[in-house]
Design a protein around this motif. Sequence first.
Motif, PDB file in Angstrom:
ATOM      1  N   PHE A  27       0.844  -1.193   0.000  1.00  0.00           N
ATOM      2  CA  PHE A  27       0.000   0.000   0.000  1.00  0.00           C
ATOM      3  C   PHE A  27       0.883   1.248   0.000  1.00  0.00           C
ATOM      4  O   PHE A  27       1.218   1.798   1.049  1.00  0.00           O
ATOM      5  N   THR A  28       1.267   1.659  -1.177  1.00  0.00           N
ATOM      6  CA  THR A  28       2.142   2.827  -1.318  1.00  0.00           C
ATOM      7  C   THR A  28       1.402   3.991  -1.970  1.00  0.00           C
ATOM      8  O   THR A  28       0.356   3.806  -2.603  1.00  0.00           O
ATOM      9  N   LYS A  30       0.673   6.378  -4.703  1.00  0.00           N
ATOM     10  CA  LYS A  30       0.858   6.429  -6.154  1.00  0.00           C
ATOM     11  C   LYS A  30       0.525   7.809  -6.727  1.00  0.00           C
ATOM     12  O   LYS A  30       0.987   8.175  -7.801  1.00  0.00           O
ATOM     13  N   GLN A  31      -0.289   8.563  -5.991  1.00  0.00           N
ATOM     14  CA  GLN A  31      -0.711   9.889  -6.478  1.00  0.00           C
ATOM     15  C   GLN A  31      -1.028  10.783  -5.292  1.00  0.00           C
ATOM     16  O   GLN A  31      -1.689  10.360  -4.345  1.00  0.00           O
ATOM     17  N   ILE A  32      -0.520  12.023  -5.339  1.00  0.00           N
ATOM     18  CA  ILE A  32      -0.815  13.020  -4.301  1.00  0.00           C
ATOM     19  C   ILE A  32      -1.600  14.158  -4.943  1.00  0.00           C
ATOM     20  O   ILE A  32      -1.125  14.787  -5.898  1.00  0.00           O
ATOM     21  N   ILE A  33      -2.793  14.397  -4.443  1.00  0.00           N
ATOM     22  CA  ILE A  33      -3.654  15.455  -4.982  1.00  0.00           C
ATOM     23  C   ILE A  33      -3.863  16.502  -3.891  1.00  0.00           C
ATOM     24  O   ILE A  33      -4.243  16.169  -2.760  1.00  0.00           O
ATOM     25  N   ILE A  34      -3.618  17.770  -4.212  1.00  0.00           N
ATOM     26  CA  ILE A  34      -3.789  18.873  -3.262  1.00  0.00           C
ATOM     27  C   ILE A  34      -4.878  19.801  -3.790  1.00  0.00           C
ATOM     28  O   ILE A  34      -4.800  20.281  -4.931  1.00  0.00           O
ATOM     29  N   ILE A  35      -5.879  20.059  -2.979  1.00  0.00           N
ATOM     30  CA  ILE A  35      -7.049  20.834  -3.395  1.00  0.00           C
ATOM     31  C   ILE A  35      -7.251  22.013  -2.439  1.00  0.00           C
ATOM     32  O   ILE A  35      -7.159  21.854  -1.220  1.00  0.00           O
ATOM     33  N   GLY A  36      -7.543  23.195  -2.999  1.00  0.00           N
ATOM     34  CA  GLY A  36      -7.937  24.346  -2.186  1.00  0.00           C
ATOM     35  C   GLY A  36      -6.859  25.370  -1.951  1.00  0.00           C
ATOM     36  O   GLY A  36      -7.138  26.452  -1.436  1.00  0.00           O
ATOM     37  N   ASN A  37      -5.625  25.068  -2.301  1.00  0.00           N
ATOM     38  CA  ASN A  37      -4.538  26.035  -2.057  1.00  0.00           C
ATOM     39  C   ASN A  37      -4.487  27.077  -3.164  1.00  0.00           C
ATOM     40  O   ASN A  37      -4.578  26.755  -4.350  1.00  0.00           O
ATOM     41  N   LYS A  38      -4.339  28.339  -2.759  1.00  0.00           N
ATOM     42  CA  LYS A  38      -4.225  29.450  -3.703  1.00  0.00           C
ATOM     43  C   LYS A  38      -2.900  30.184  -3.554  1.00  0.00           C
ATOM     44  O   LYS A  38      -2.301  30.607  -4.529  1.00  0.00           O
ATOM     45  N   HIS A  39      -2.461  30.344  -2.311  1.00  0.00           N
ATOM     46  CA  HIS A  39      -1.224  31.075  -2.054  1.00  0.00           C
ATOM     47  C   HIS A  39      -0.024  30.129  -1.927  1.00  0.00           C
ATOM     48  O   HIS A  39       1.047  30.410  -2.442  1.00  0.00           O
ATOM     49  N   SER A  56       4.940   4.697   1.949  1.00  0.00           N
ATOM     50  CA  SER A  56       3.781   3.997   2.481  1.00  0.00           C
ATOM     51  C   SER A  56       2.613   4.957   2.640  1.00  0.00           C
ATOM     52  O   SER A  56       2.785   6.092   3.074  1.00  0.00           O
ATOM     53  N   ILE A  57       1.415   4.484   2.272  1.00  0.00           N
ATOM     54  CA  ILE A  57       0.228   5.322   2.448  1.00  0.00           C
ATOM     55  C   ILE A  57      -0.351   5.148   3.852  1.00  0.00           C
ATOM     56  O   ILE A  57      -1.209   5.915   4.283  1.00  0.00           O
ATOM     57  N   LEU A  58       0.123   4.145   4.589  1.00  0.00           N
ATOM     58  CA  LEU A  58      -0.370   3.899   5.938  1.00  0.00           C
ATOM     59  C   LEU A  58       0.351   4.736   6.979  1.00  0.00           C
ATOM     60  O   LEU A  58      -0.200   5.069   8.026  1.00  0.00           O
ATOM     61  N   TYR A  59       1.603   5.070   6.690  1.00  0.00           N
ATOM     62  CA  TYR A  59       2.411   5.846   7.637  1.00  0.00           C
ATOM     63  C   TYR A  59       3.088   6.984   6.893  1.00  0.00           C
ATOM     64  O   TYR A  59       3.581   6.776   5.788  1.00  0.00           O
ATOM     65  N   LEU A  84      -6.783   3.145  -0.417  1.00  0.00           N
ATOM     66  CA  LEU A  84      -5.825   2.044  -0.480  1.00  0.00           C
ATOM     67  C   LEU A  84      -5.376   1.736  -1.902  1.00  0.00           C
ATOM     68  O   LEU A  84      -4.484   0.918  -2.110  1.00  0.00           O
ATOM     69  N   ASN A  85      -6.009   2.406  -2.878  1.00  0.00           N
ATOM     70  CA  ASN A  85      -5.520   2.271  -4.260  1.00  0.00           C
ATOM     71  C   ASN A  85      -4.300   3.157  -4.510  1.00  0.00           C
ATOM     72  O   ASN A  85      -3.753   3.179  -5.616  1.00  0.00           O
ATOM     73  N   GLY A  86      -3.893   3.918  -3.457  1.00  0.00           N
ATOM     74  CA  GLY A  86      -2.656   4.688  -3.574  1.00  0.00           C
ATOM     75  C   GLY A  86      -2.848   6.178  -3.744  1.00  0.00           C
ATOM     76  O   GLY A  86      -1.870   6.900  -3.937  1.00  0.00           O
TER      77      GLY A  86
END
Length: 232
Positions: A27-28, A30-39, A56-59, A84-86
Amino acid sequence: MRNKKIIFIVTGFIFSVFFVFSLYKFFTVKQIIIIGNKHLPDSEIRAILGIKEGHSILYPSSKNIYDRLKKSPWIKEAKIRKDLNGKLTIFIQESTPTAILQHNSRYYLVSNDGEVLEDFTDKIKESKIFLPVIKELDPFKDKKTLIDALNLIIFVKTKNYVNPEDEIIITGSTSENLTLNVNGFPIIVGTGDYETKFSKYMIVVTESQKRGLSLEYVDLRFPDKVIVKPSQ
């Protein structure tokens, strides 16, 4: 019998370690999505997270990630969602810059709750940010006066006592002598009871206009009177 029990415990422990290791490896992120940041740019938020694709996506835990994010004054609130899909999704609610505070030849962006967001000195000349300016107080030693100054700004903006294009400067080293300067015209407000004070102010301004009087300043600090000084 005892040897069999020991072997069973050791085997169980090894299996548990192997199982946990497999979970962390499988469970690693695979994708990091950041929403809402403007500055804050994504790169800065990623640096705060300390997490990259392949980790690891768990820790660390969601609470640990939240605590990391909250250390930035720009981040007012955050939510973390792990799939858990990453996919790791970070929802950001940023603090709102309300004023620029000038102190000891430095300029600071401050939020509506009195947090110093960043030292803005090196950016101010090139910035297109048009915000009210607060002067004459130390944001690091006198939080109460800073909050009062910000509340005054929020009040006059919310109630439309100032226009978006007006130059607004708050001066005063204490709450008791806070002065709102609108396009160079000083209104000594003090602190609190803004509704009553500005109702009186509008009466004074209307009456002065009827009489063709120009005013040098208006003082609203007293509960039973308004002091005005006509221009010479």
